[in-house]
Design an enzyme around this catalytic site. Sequence first.
Site, mmCIF file in Angstrom:
data_model
loop_
_atom_site.group_PDB
_atom_site.id
_atom_site.type_symbol
_atom_site.label_atom_id
_atom_site.label_comp_id
_atom_site.label_asym_id
_atom_site.label_seq_id
_atom_site.Cartn_x
_atom_site.Cartn_y
_atom_site.Cartn_z
ATOM 1 N N ASP A 62 -19.845 138.377 4.450
ATOM 2 C CA ASP A 62 -21.166 137.922 4.923
ATOM 3 C C ASP A 62 -21.542 136.615 4.224
ATOM 4 O O ASP A 62 -22.436 136.564 3.396
ATOM 5 C CB ASP A 62 -22.190 139.033 4.618
ATOM 6 C CG ASP A 62 -23.576 138.728 5.147
ATOM 7 O OD1 ASP A 62 -23.705 137.840 6.017
ATOM 8 O OD2 ASP A 62 -24.533 139.381 4.690
ATOM 9 N N LYS A 64 -22.307 133.701 5.923
ATOM 10 C CA LYS A 64 -23.255 132.944 6.773
ATOM 11 C C LYS A 64 -23.012 131.433 6.670
ATOM 12 O O LYS A 64 -23.878 130.679 6.238
ATOM 13 C CB LYS A 64 -24.699 133.259 6.388
ATOM 14 C CG LYS A 64 -25.092 134.701 6.593
ATOM 15 C CD LYS A 64 -26.599 134.887 6.441
ATOM 16 C CE LYS A 64 -27.043 136.309 6.582
ATOM 17 N NZ LYS A 64 -26.669 137.172 5.450
ATOM 18 N N ASP A 67 -22.479 124.383 8.100
ATOM 19 C CA ASP A 67 -22.147 123.087 7.508
ATOM 20 C C ASP A 67 -21.575 122.236 8.635
ATOM 21 O O ASP A 67 -21.606 122.651 9.808
ATOM 22 C CB ASP A 67 -21.138 123.309 6.357
ATOM 23 C CG ASP A 67 -21.257 122.235 5.279
ATOM 24 O OD1 ASP A 67 -21.296 121.040 5.649
ATOM 25 O OD2 ASP A 67 -21.325 122.589 4.087
ATOM 26 N N ARG A 193 -32.716 152.551 9.290
ATOM 27 C CA ARG A 193 -33.182 153.570 8.351
ATOM 28 C C ARG A 193 -33.153 154.943 9.021
ATOM 29 O O ARG A 193 -33.862 155.160 10.007
ATOM 30 C CB ARG A 193 -34.632 153.282 7.906
ATOM 31 C CG ARG A 193 -34.771 152.147 6.899
ATOM 32 C CD ARG A 193 -34.145 152.524 5.566
ATOM 33 N NE ARG A 193 -34.188 151.452 4.594
ATOM 34 C CZ ARG A 193 -33.270 150.485 4.452
ATOM 35 N NH1 ARG A 193 -32.208 150.452 5.243
ATOM 36 N NH2 ARG A 193 -33.389 149.566 3.514
HETATM 37 O O1 C5P Z 1 -30.299 148.090 1.949
HETATM 38 P P1 C5P Z 1 -30.472 147.714 3.390
HETATM 39 O O2 C5P Z 1 -30.001 148.766 4.348
HETATM 40 O O3 C5P Z 1 -31.861 147.216 3.701
HETATM 41 O O4 C5P Z 1 -29.470 146.481 3.550
HETATM 42 C C1 C5P Z 1 -29.403 145.723 4.717
HETATM 43 C C2 C5P Z 1 -28.418 144.608 4.553
HETATM 44 O O5 C5P Z 1 -28.469 143.775 5.696
HETATM 45 C C3 C5P Z 1 -28.676 143.701 3.364
HETATM 46 O O6 C5P Z 1 -27.409 143.239 2.886
HETATM 47 C C4 C5P Z 1 -29.457 142.561 3.934
HETATM 48 O O7 C5P Z 1 -29.279 141.369 3.232
HETATM 49 C C5 C5P Z 1 -28.856 142.456 5.330
HETATM 50 N N1 C5P Z 1 -29.757 141.860 6.317
HETATM 51 C C6 C5P Z 1 -30.973 142.433 6.636
HETATM 52 N N2 C5P Z 1 -31.775 141.835 7.586
HETATM 53 C C7 C5P Z 1 -31.379 140.709 8.167
HETATM 54 C C8 C5P Z 1 -30.160 140.130 7.860
HETATM 55 C C9 C5P Z 1 -29.361 140.744 6.905
HETATM 56 O O8 C5P Z 1 -31.353 143.457 6.100
HETATM 57 N N3 C5P Z 1 -32.132 140.173 9.087
#
Ligand code: C5P
Length: 249
Positions: A62, A64, A67, A193
């Site tokens: 990841d 991202k 450039d 979630r």
């Molecule tokens: O712990 P959690 O389930 O919130 O982690 C979600 C992951 O997805 C993290 O690595 C976060 O940086 C990434 N992410 C996110 N929302 C975004 C882009 C990336 O939660 N819009």
Amino acid sequence: MDPKDRLIVALDVSSQEEMERLTKLLAPHVGYFKVGLEALTSIGIPRAVECVTWYAGSPFYDGKFMDIPNTVAGATRGVGKLGAKMFNIHCTGGRKMMIEARVAVDVMDPPKPLLLGVTILTSLKYDDFVDMGFFPRLVFPEGKEKRLQELVVSLAKLGQQCGLDGVIASPQEAPDIRQACGQDFKIVTPGIRPEWAQLNDQERVMTPFEAIKAGVDYIVVGRPITGHKDPVEATRMIVEEIRLAMGAE
Ligand code: C5P
């Protein structure tokens, strides 16, 4: 597809020990491990990815990238050498940059990594784009969400034209992207979630079941698994939800 292969665990950790502990524990139970900026900068780039491959896990790099096209093509070749199975670039890097990344993947020996695009970071709101001078200031809030949603879909379509395999998006955006880009275009979503998990700093979330039903291919889950007292049990519950949703697709 095996339901477990649709689960990507976000390894947002800053030590090699933690990275290895989680990968060793979870590798037999999940599809991919997302190795993001925190792990990459704290542990080091090849090492952070190796912590996943040592335990036969599949890394999602990841990074991202955004450039000039030549630099992104070079970084893409580097991703190929690391053995990542997925990686991402920003769609806002533009057409030429995306095409150069595609070409760099195409000349790799198989198995080639999946090339994904970040459309608009979900942390950004309409007014952030006003600040940057990209959107006009609107007096009334109506229409702001819609403008942003349209931008996400048009970036996904542009990415598809440039040969991207899919995009990272919020689960709420998934149905529109699916409609615009078709069944084969991959949609990967964080902001997931299960009902039993805490929201943490996520706001507009979906459960694994809802996300798969909304047409998402891969879900990214971090803290509900990595912060759980029994990460393997948390993973099993999520995979079971994916399985149920796939049965109901
Ligand atoms: O712990 P959690 O389930 O919130 O982690 C979600 C992951 O997805 C993290 O690595 C976060 O940086 C990434 N992410 C996110 N929302 C975004 C882009 C990336 O939660 N819009």
